[in-house]
Each structure stands twice: as structure tokens, then as C-alpha cells.
Enzyme design. Structure first.
Site, PDB file in Angstrom:
ATOM      1  N   ASP A  11     -45.526  12.912  32.520  1.00  0.00           N
ATOM      2  CA  ASP A  11     -45.861  14.167  33.194  1.00  0.00           C
ATOM      3  C   ASP A  11     -44.661  15.106  33.114  1.00  0.00           C
ATOM      4  O   ASP A  11     -43.634  14.852  33.745  1.00  0.00           O
ATOM      5  CB  ASP A  11     -46.229  13.883  34.654  1.00  0.00           C
ATOM      6  CG  ASP A  11     -46.686  15.122  35.412  1.00  0.00           C
ATOM      7  OD1 ASP A  11     -46.693  16.219  34.826  1.00  0.00           O
ATOM      8  OD2 ASP A  11     -47.053  14.977  36.596  1.00  0.00           O
TER       9      ASP A  11
ATOM     10  N   HIS B 177     -54.331  19.111  38.880  1.00  0.00           N
ATOM     11  CA  HIS B 177     -53.141  18.687  38.156  1.00  0.00           C
ATOM     12  C   HIS B 177     -53.575  17.941  36.902  1.00  0.00           C
ATOM     13  O   HIS B 177     -54.695  17.416  36.831  1.00  0.00           O
ATOM     14  CB  HIS B 177     -52.260  17.799  39.045  1.00  0.00           C
ATOM     15  CG  HIS B 177     -50.932  17.458  38.441  1.00  0.00           C
ATOM     16  ND1 HIS B 177     -50.081  18.406  37.925  1.00  0.00           N
ATOM     17  CD2 HIS B 177     -50.312  16.248  38.264  1.00  0.00           C
ATOM     18  CE1 HIS B 177     -48.989  17.811  37.466  1.00  0.00           C
ATOM     19  NE2 HIS B 177     -49.111  16.509  37.648  1.00  0.00           N
TER      20      HIS B 177
ATOM     21  N   CYS C 284     -48.653  22.975  34.975  1.00  0.00           N
ATOM     22  CA  CYS C 284     -48.952  21.623  34.508  1.00  0.00           C
ATOM     23  C   CYS C 284     -49.917  21.559  33.338  1.00  0.00           C
ATOM     24  O   CYS C 284     -49.670  20.858  32.356  1.00  0.00           O
ATOM     25  CB  CYS C 284     -49.460  20.765  35.671  1.00  0.00           C
ATOM     26  SG  CYS C 284     -51.054  21.293  36.363  1.00  0.00           S
TER      27      CYS C 284
END
Length: 305
Positions: free
Chosen positions: A133, A118, A82
């Protein structure tokens, strides 16, 4: 804020298959949300969400330096987890003229929410903020999601997502509110909380701390597991219809509500070949040696029977 040059952006757009490179500025002026959506979809079909550098590497460290990320994604055809892919994507969007900031998220595990592990991007278009995202794997959103309480959307059929603005069970102050990203696998399934995030901008130093722990803690999912995932698009390259997933010792293809195990992996050469066959990722000899001795290494069990 740091960004990429026009030449780098042109190379990136070619890499993800965005044909109208010269028309980007026009598309941005006419319909920035359409442009953002198109680039996100193409990005997720070309740039994998993966943990390979934590296993197939001599050093097993992950850099968030933008030049390092560009070389990894565009020059080497790789992706990352991420913080890598979202940091890279944030720089791309900023270079194209989008207004955005990055913030941290807390992923919900089996026993509740974990700490900051994250990263997401918040893009503003016409005074509306959107969650963007590109680094949450199989349950991640595939398009920009407006920050609206109760907003439901489709990720990849039949999986649905929803945003709620609410408190979480870990809060001790009942007045606290965060955005919670939820998913259900179909209309009959229950909603499950995936992660939460706020609207406080995180700076590069915050992500350096997060990156260090997430990439090195023995209990980290990414440290424990070799994984690689990409979105599968329809024939017109417009809509996500499935996912290609390599996880530990298998390769699985998901289309709609069906899934198929394409290959079982028993030895390292099989996994290396699968990465090349299904994700167009070619590991060097040195990278292949990096996994030797790790718990994630695939060994021929028949030799130890």
C-alpha cells in the site's frame, strides 16, 4: 491486465532513483521480495500522497486511466491519493512481472468503519501474499507486509503496524473475517485500527465507483483538505526515517519521534511556494487559479480582521 511498456518502466525507475535499471530482471529472478521492497521504499520517497488535483484544478476530477496516471506521476512529478498511486503502482509491478491483484479497503473514522474508500494491492511471492500500500499517508506501511495474523512490523520509527485477521464491530455475521491494519505510535501507545480489507479482487469498475464518491463527496477528507506527504529516507536511500507533510496551512517534518513545524502558511502564494520548495511540485498558473472560491483556499486573514 493493462501494464506499461519497457520504455515507460525505465523512465519510472529513473524517476524514483532506481539506478540498476538493466538489472531489474536479474533482481526479480534472484530475490523478488527485495526488489519489491526497494521499489516501494523509493516510490514513497519520490511519489507524494496528495490531494492537490481536487483543489488546484479547473475540473477537479481524478482519472484512473493508466496513461493519465503515468503522465501525472512521471512526466509531471506528481502523485495522488490512494486509488491513483496504488493503481499506478499495481501497473508498474505487473509490468515488472509480479503477480498481484487489487482490492478495496474500509477506513475507520471517528464513529466506525466507512464504506469502500481505500485501495490496496495484494502481491504474491513464493505462495505468500503481501499487503502493498503506497497510498495511506502518515500511518501507512513503508514495506510489503505478509498477510499473517498477529504480524507486527515497523513503519517509520517509532510507529509500529500490525495485521490481524478477525471480525470488526460493524459485522452482523460473527463468522465474517477481514484483515485489519492497526498502528501504534510507539511501544507504550495503544493499538488503533486504521483500515480493513479482504482478499476479493476488485475490478476497474469497482474503483471507478469508489473514486467518484471519494473525490467528489463534500464530506471526503480529500475534498476538504489540501495535503501532500512524502517519506524521508536515510542518507543511503535505503530506509524510511521520517515524513514531510503539508496539511492545509502548515509544513511539518517528522524524524523519528520528533516533529518540527517548518512553515506556517497564511496565503496561497506561500503554499504554492512550499509545494515547490519541499516537494518539488510546480503548479501552473491555471492550476493555481483553480482553488479560488473553494473553502480550502488560503486567504490573508489580516485583510478581513
Amino acid at each position: 491486465m493493462a501494464s506499461y511498456t519497457d520504455e515507460q518502466i525505465s523512465r519510472y525507475l529513473r524517476h524514483i532513483g532506481y539506478a540498476q535499471i538493466e538489472d531489474v530482471k536479474r533482481h526479480f529472478a534472484e530475490n523478488p521480495l527485495w526488489l519489491l521492497t526497494t521499489i516501494q521504499i523509493l516510490h514513497m520517497a519520490r511519489v507524494p500522497f496528495e490531494s492537490l488535483s481536487l483543489h488546484y484544478s479547473k475540473y477537479r476530477t481524478l482519472s484512473l486511466d493508466l496513461e493519465d496516471l503515468f503522465a501525472k506521476v512521471v512526466d509531471r512529478g506528481r502523485g495522488g491519493y490512494c486509488m491513483e498511486v496504488n493503481a499506478f503502482f499495481a501497473a508498474v509491478l505487473r509490468s515488472l512481472g509480479f503477480t498481484l491483484f487489487s482490492t478495496g479497503g474500509r477506513v475507520r473514522g471517528e464513529i466506525g468503519y466507512k464504506g469502500w474508500d481505500h485501495m490496496v494491492n495484494i502481491v504474491t511471492i513464493n505462495n505468500q501474499r503481501y499487503l502493498v500500500d503506497v497510498g495511506f499517508g502518515t500511518n501507512g506501511a513503508t514495506r510489503p507486509v505478509p498477510l499473517r495474523h498477529g504480524h507486527e512490523f515497523l513503519t517509520v520509527f517509532p510507529t509500529q503496524g500490525m495485521l490481524e485477521y478477525c471480525s470488526i464491530d460493524a459485522h452482523t455475521d460473527p463468522n465474517q473475517r477481514v484483515w485489519v491494519y492497526l498502528v501504534r505510535q510507539n511501544e507504550e501507545a495503544p493499538w488503533q485500527e486504521m483500515y480493513c480489507f479482504g482478499e476479493l479482487e476488485f475490478i476497474s469498475g469497482d474503483f471507478e465507483v469508489m473514486n467518484m464518491r471519494t473525490s467528489s463527496a463534500p464530506q471526503s477528507f480529500f475534498v476538504q483538505s489540501v495535503m501532500c506527504m512524502q517519506t524521508i529516507l536515510d542518507e543511503e536511500k535505503r530506509n524510511p526515517v521520517g515524513k514531510m507533510i503539508l496539511h492545509r496551512d502548515y509544513v511539518k517534518k517528522q524524524i523519528g519521534d520528533g516533529s518540527e513545524i517548518l512553515k506556517r502558511l497564511e496565503r496561497e502564494p506561500q503554499r504554492v511556494e512550499a509545494l515547490k520548495q519541499y516537494f518539488d511540485i510546480v503548479l501552473t498558473e491555471e492550476e493555481q487559479k483553480g482553488i479560488r472560491g473553494l473553502v480550502s483556499e488560503l486567504k490573508d486573514r489580516s485583510k478581513h480582521a
